[in-house]
Design a protein around this motif. Structure first.
Motif, PDB file in Angstrom:
ATOM      1  N   GLY A 187       8.797  30.610  11.923  1.00 35.48           N
ATOM      2  CA  GLY A 187       9.497  30.055  13.409  1.00 35.48           C
ATOM      3  C   GLY A 187       9.294  30.249  14.385  1.00 35.48           C
TER       4      GLY A 187
ATOM      5  N   ASN B 228      -3.566  37.493  26.541  1.00 33.32           N
ATOM      6  CA  ASN B 228      -4.797  37.863  26.853  1.00 33.32           C
ATOM      7  C   ASN B 228      -4.855  39.114  27.916  1.00 33.32           C
TER       8      ASN B 228
ATOM      9  N   GLY C 222      -0.489  34.793  31.065  1.00 30.40           N
ATOM     10  CA  GLY C 222      -0.103  33.634  30.417  1.00 30.40           C
ATOM     11  C   GLY C 222      -0.935  32.872  29.923  1.00 30.40           C
ATOM     12  N   GLY C 223      -0.953  31.850  28.756  1.00 27.61           N
ATOM     13  CA  GLY C 223      -1.980  31.143  28.330  1.00 27.61           C
ATOM     14  C   GLY C 223      -1.242  30.077  27.379  1.00 27.61           C
TER      15      GLY C 223
ATOM     16  N   ALA D 149       4.177  29.889  24.849  1.00 35.78           N
ATOM     17  CA  ALA D 149       5.686  29.663  24.445  1.00 35.78           C
ATOM     18  C   ALA D 149       6.608  30.662  24.825  1.00 35.78           C
TER      19      ALA D 149
ATOM     20  N   SER E 256       1.277  36.471  14.414  1.00 32.00           N
ATOM     21  CA  SER E 256       0.076  36.848  13.879  1.00 32.00           C
ATOM     22  C   SER E 256      -1.132  36.941  14.888  1.00 32.00           C
TER      23      SER E 256
ATOM     24  N   TRP F 107       4.069  30.951  11.784  1.00 31.61           N
ATOM     25  CA  TRP F 107       4.259  29.684  12.333  1.00 31.61           C
ATOM     26  C   TRP F 107       4.019  28.583  11.387  1.00 31.61           C
TER      27      TRP F 107
ATOM     28  N   ASP G  46      -0.088  30.494   6.849  1.00 32.04           N
ATOM     29  CA  ASP G  46       0.283  31.892   7.221  1.00 32.04           C
ATOM     30  C   ASP G  46       1.344  32.317   6.380  1.00 32.04           C
TER      31      ASP G  46
END
Ligand code: AR6
Length: 294
Positions: free
Chosen positions: A57, A72, A77-78, A84, A164, A207, A211
């Motif tokens: 989730g 990064n 942010g990215g 998110a 991950s 997610w 995975d």
């Protein structure tokens, strides 16, 4: 917009620690299966099974002491989980991140969590995967997990939730990355001993279904259930020697890291820090961020 009642404010879902299943539960409900004979890389230790979780989730919903952001080097942010987290935490997070002067690959920095239900965010910078530099990338990814755990422990944070790292935009193969994630956490638990441990829960957050199935297939290798003790006895000697491989000297890692950084030419860090080894990194972290309280 009708009015300013509470109903108009979207309430993000909050997932409490008690709602996050441990791998002990997952074994009981047969979601996880004991490893085949000879497959386990560590000896069974039931105490660890209550301290590890697999959760599918949104990591931003977890009400835990710390969540890890796959950031990064800019820390500004990215996309992916980084996007998110910044979107859910709000602009104040970006403001604090802007004071951190970036972060090098393989290292981590900590901030508050602002509008998130977690207490802190540990921002770690995973490697951009390259098969040509697979060993170095593995070392850097390992360092992401280790430096994140170190920060949580230094701040007396009892839970840490990992996405991950590097397996999305940064392209790290999910199976390889999962082996690294599980190995670092298992070794940390081993290093803490049986009592007075610092970390109550390590949560692997996935997610996608793919995975999740990778984690479900590999968790038993690192955290086998105790029923397998007898079966594992025969393999014990070999397993122990596998898990205690001779570490590569830090000086060698530093040289290799510098080589990779030059080759990539992707230094996005606008701060003045050079690549530092994991020991030096503690000094960097504490000097820059200790003004914040936990
Ligand atoms: N909760 C949990 N996991 C998530 C979430 C979420 N809300 N959203 C995505 N994931 P990625 P990276 C999973 O690409 O590979 C960013 O632009 C996702 O499915 O977020 O380390 C940064 O700014 C995947 O399994 O991180 C960097 O530039 C995992 O999180 C770059 O991407 C990591 O995917 C970092 O790339």
């Amino acid at each position: 917009m009708s009015d300013s009642s509470d109903e108009d404010i979207p309430m993000n879902r909050i997932v409490k620690l008690s709602d996050i299943r441990t791998i002990a539960d997952l074994y009981k409900s047969s979601v996880l299966k004991a490893p085949a004979i000879g497959q386990a890389k560590f000896k069974p230790n039931n105490a660890f099974l209550d301290r590890v979780s697999l959760f599918q989730g949104d990591i931003t919903e977890l009400q835990v002491d710390s969540i890890v952001n796959a950031a990064n080097k800019s820390l500004l942010g990215g996309g992916g989980v980084d996007g998110a987290i910044h979107a859910a935490a709000g602009r104040e997070l970006l403001k604090e991140c802007a004071t951190l002067k970036g972060c090098d690959t393989g290292f981590s920095k900590i901030t508050g969590a602002y509008k998130l239900p977690s207490k802190h965010i540990i921002h770690t910078v995973g490697p951009v995967y390259s098969a040509s530099f697979a060993d170095i990338k593995a070392r850097q990814l390992e360092s992401c997990y280790q430096t994140s755990i170190d920060l949580a422990v230094e701040r007396s944070l009892r839970h840490i939730a990992f996405p991950s790292i590097s397996t999305g935009v940064y392209g790290y193969p999910i199976e390889d990355a999962t082996h690294i994630a599980l190995n670092v956490v298992r070794k940390h638990f081993e290093s803490e001993g049986q009592s007075d441990f610092k970390l109550d829960r390590a949560i692997f957050v996935v997610w996608s279904d793919k995975d999740k199935s990778v984690y479900e297939s590999l968790i038993p290798e690192y955290f086998p259930p105790s029923d397998e003790i007898k079966l594992l006895d025969a393999e014990e000697t070999e397993d122990e020697s596998d898990s205690q491989a001779e570490p590569v000297p830090e000086s060698q890692i530093d040289e290799e890291l510098e080589e990779v950084e030059k080759a990539e030419g992707n230094i996005a860090n606008n701060g003045a820090e050079e690549v530092v080894n994991p020991q030096e990194e503690h000094v960097l972290e504490t000097s820059e961020e200790d003004t914040k309280t936990t």
